[in-house]
Scaffold this active site. Structure first.
Site, PDB file in Angstrom:
ATOM      1  N   GLY A  89       0.859  -1.186   0.000  1.00  0.00           N
ATOM      2  CA  GLY A  89       0.000   0.000   0.000  1.00  0.00           C
ATOM      3  C   GLY A  89       0.894   1.233   0.000  1.00  0.00           C
ATOM      4  N   ALA A  90       0.317   2.374   0.430  1.00  0.00           N
ATOM      5  CA  ALA A  90       1.051   3.637   0.379  1.00  0.00           C
ATOM      6  C   ALA A  90       2.387   3.558   1.136  1.00  0.00           C
ATOM      7  CB  ALA A  90       0.171   4.738   0.957  1.00  0.00           C
TER       8      ALA A  90
ATOM      9  N   LYS B 299       1.453   6.088  19.966  1.00  0.00           N
ATOM     10  CA  LYS B 299       0.985   6.150  18.569  1.00  0.00           C
ATOM     11  C   LYS B 299      -0.525   5.885  18.516  1.00  0.00           C
ATOM     12  CE  LYS B 299       1.123   6.569  14.126  1.00  0.00           C
ATOM     13  NZ  LYS B 299       1.275   5.567  13.120  1.00  0.00           N
TER      14      LYS B 299
ATOM     15  N   SER C 263      -4.437   8.096   6.977  1.00  0.00           N
ATOM     16  CA  SER C 263      -4.725   6.837   6.291  1.00  0.00           C
ATOM     17  C   SER C 263      -6.225   6.512   6.378  1.00  0.00           C
ATOM     18  CB  SER C 263      -3.890   5.705   6.899  1.00  0.00           C
ATOM     19  OG  SER C 263      -4.120   5.632   8.284  1.00  0.00           O
TER      20      SER C 263
ATOM     21  N   GLU D 222      -9.045   1.118   9.707  1.00  0.00           N
ATOM     22  CA  GLU D 222      -8.387   0.423  10.827  1.00  0.00           C
ATOM     23  C   GLU D 222      -9.032   0.777  12.167  1.00  0.00           C
ATOM     24  OE1 GLU D 222      -3.781  -0.184   9.620  1.00  0.00           O
ATOM     25  OE2 GLU D 222      -4.400   1.891   9.717  1.00  0.00           O
TER      26      GLU D 222
HETATM   27  O1  KPL Z   1      -0.435   7.346  11.245  1.00  0.00           O
HETATM   28  C1  KPL Z   1      -1.013   8.229  10.675  1.00  0.00           C
HETATM   29  C2  KPL Z   1      -2.076   7.813   9.731  1.00  0.00           C
HETATM   30  O2  KPL Z   1      -2.495   8.600   8.894  1.00  0.00           O
HETATM   31  O3  KPL Z   1      -2.494   6.665   9.850  1.00  0.00           O
HETATM   32  C3  KPL Z   1      -0.719   9.676  10.988  1.00  0.00           C
HETATM   33  C4  KPL Z   1       0.479   9.766  11.896  1.00  0.00           C
HETATM   34  C5  KPL Z   1      -1.920  10.275  11.655  1.00  0.00           C
HETATM   35  C6  KPL Z   1      -0.315  10.505   9.801  1.00  0.00           C
HETATM   36  O4  KPL Z   1      -1.351  10.824   8.951  1.00  0.00           O
END
Ligand code: KPL
Length: 318
Positions: free
Chosen positions: A27-28, A200, A270, A282
Site C-alpha cells: 500500500g502507500a 501512537k 490513512s 483500521e
Molecule cells: O499514522 C497516521 C495515519 O495517517 O495513519 C498519521 C500519523 C496520523 C499521519 O497521517
C-alpha cells in the site's frame, strides 16, 4: 585430493539468495518503504498476491519528499511462492495482517524475524500465536505516504519510526532498526515498544477518525473547534494507559498529537484515504482496541466511543 570433489569444504546451506528485506503489503507506506530501501541499495523484494501476478518485476513510480520522481524496478515474488526470506516486513493494514500472513504458516522458517508496522494494537499477539517460534517485532511509524495509482507512491511526510521486541527471540534483532534507519533517515530500537505503541495509538485515536469523518487534512485539526475533543481523546487514552501500568499523561499525549498534526499538516490520514476509497478502515485496531482495553478495566471512554460509533455509521459527531 580425490578428483571430482571440490577443494573447499561445503558451506552449510545459507539464505544466499534471500534479499535483505521481503515486504508484505504494498500500500502507500509499504510502497514508500520499499522504494527507500531500494534507493539505499538494500536488496528488497515485495511479496504480491497471486491476484496481481505481473509477469515482470513492477516499476515503482516513486516521488520523494523533495518532489523528485523516479522509476524503480523492484524485485517481486508471490505469497504462494515467496522464495527465500531473510526478514519479513509486514506493512499491510492492521485488518489485513493475519490474512496476509496465514499462507506463510509452515512455510516461513522459524528463525525469520517478522516486523509488524501497522496502525493500532492487539495484532502482534495474534501473529505470535501463528508463528510462536519466530522473532516478532512491533513497530510504529509516523511517515506520511500516498498511493496515487498502481505502483505510484508519494512520500509526503518524514516521521519517526521505532521498533522493539514482542517476544524473547526478537531481542537479538536490534540491527533491523539500524538497517532501516540507513534507508529511511531515522529508526530506533526500543525494548519498551509497548509505550510507543500506546503513544501512537493516542495519535491515531485523535487524528484518524476526526480527519476521516470531517474530510480534513491533518493540519486542519489545529483549529480551536477541535481543541476539546482532542484533549478528551487524550485524557481517555491516558486513563487506560495508566490502568495498564504504563506511564503517560494526557498532557504529554496531547503534546505528541499536536506535534504530529503540525508535522503532517498537509497530509490526509490513512483513515481519511481509506474512507474516500471505500476501503475498510483500521478503526477496530485503533479505537476498537482502546475501547476493549478500557472495558477490561471498567473505564468509560465516551468521546472515543462516540468517534468509534460515528466511524461505524460514517457520520460526524460534533
Ligand atoms: O499514522 C497516521 C495515519 O495517517 O495513519 C498519521 C500519523 C496520523 C499521519 O497521517
Amino acid at each position: 585430493m580425490l578428483s571430482g570433489l571440490p577443494d573447499t569444504p561445503l558451506q552449510p546451506r545459507q539464505r544466499s539468495c534471500a534479499p535483505a528485506w521481503t515486504l508484505l503489503g504494498c500500500g502507500a507506506l509499504g510502497g514508500v518503504f520499499a522504494s527507500l530501501l531500494t534507493l539505499a541499495s538494500q536488496p528488497t523484494r515485495v511479496l504480491l498476491r497471486d491476484l496481481h501476478r505481473p509477469t515482470l518485476n513492477p516499476r515503482f513510480d516513486f516521488t520523494s519528499l523533495e518532489g523528485n520522481t523516479q522509476l524503480l524496478t523492484v524485485d517481486r515474488s508471490f505469497v504462494t511462492d515467496p522464495g527465500e526470506i531473510a526478514r519479513l516486513l509486514v506493512m499491510t493494514k492492521a485488518n489485513q495482517v493475519l490474512a496476509a500472513l496465514r499462507p506463510l504458516v509452515g512455510v516461513l522458517s522459524p528463525d525469520v524475524p517478522i516486523v509488524l508496522l501497522h496502525n493500532g494494537m492487539g495484532i502482534a499477539e495474534q501473529v505470535l500465536a501463528l508463528f510462536p517460534d519466530n522473532p516478532i517485532i512491533a513497530g510504529v511509524t509516523s511517515h506520511g505516504a500516498i498511493k496515487a495509482g498502481h505502483f505510484v507512491f508519494r512520500h509526503t511526510g518524514k516521521g519517526e519510526t521505532w521498533l522493539g521486541p514482542i517476544n524473547e527471540a526478537a531481542k537479538a534483532h536490534a540491527e533491523i532498526a539500524t538497517d532501516l534507519a540507513a534507508a529511511i533517515g531515522q529508526a530506533g530500537w526500543d525494548e519498551q515498544i509497548v509505550v510507543r505503541q500506546w503513544q501512537k495509538l493516542a495519535i491515531n485515536c485523535a487524528i484518524n477518525p476526526l480527519t476521516a469523518l470531517y474530510k480534513l487534512k491533518n493540519g486542519e485539526l489545529a483549529s480551536p473547534r477541535f481543541t476539546d475533543v482532542l484533549q478528551q481523546v487524550c485524557v481517555e487514552v491516558a486513563d487506560v494507559m495508566q490502568a495498564q501500568g504504563l506511564a503517560g499523561t494526557a498532557d504529554e499525549l496531547l503534546r505528541r498529537v499536536m506535534m504530529v498534526i503540525e508535522l503532517t499538516a498537509d497530509n490526509y490520514s490513512s483513515m481519511y484515504q481509506d474512507l474516500e476509497l471505500g476501503r475498510d478502515s483500521e478503526i477496530e485496531a485503533i479505537t476498537g482496541f482502546l475501547l476493549a482495553t478500557a472495558a477490561q478495566h471498567g473505564i468509560a471512554a465516551p468521546v472515543n466511543q462516540g468517534l468509534y460509533q460515528a466511524m461505524k455509521e460514517k457520520s460526524p459527531v460534533l
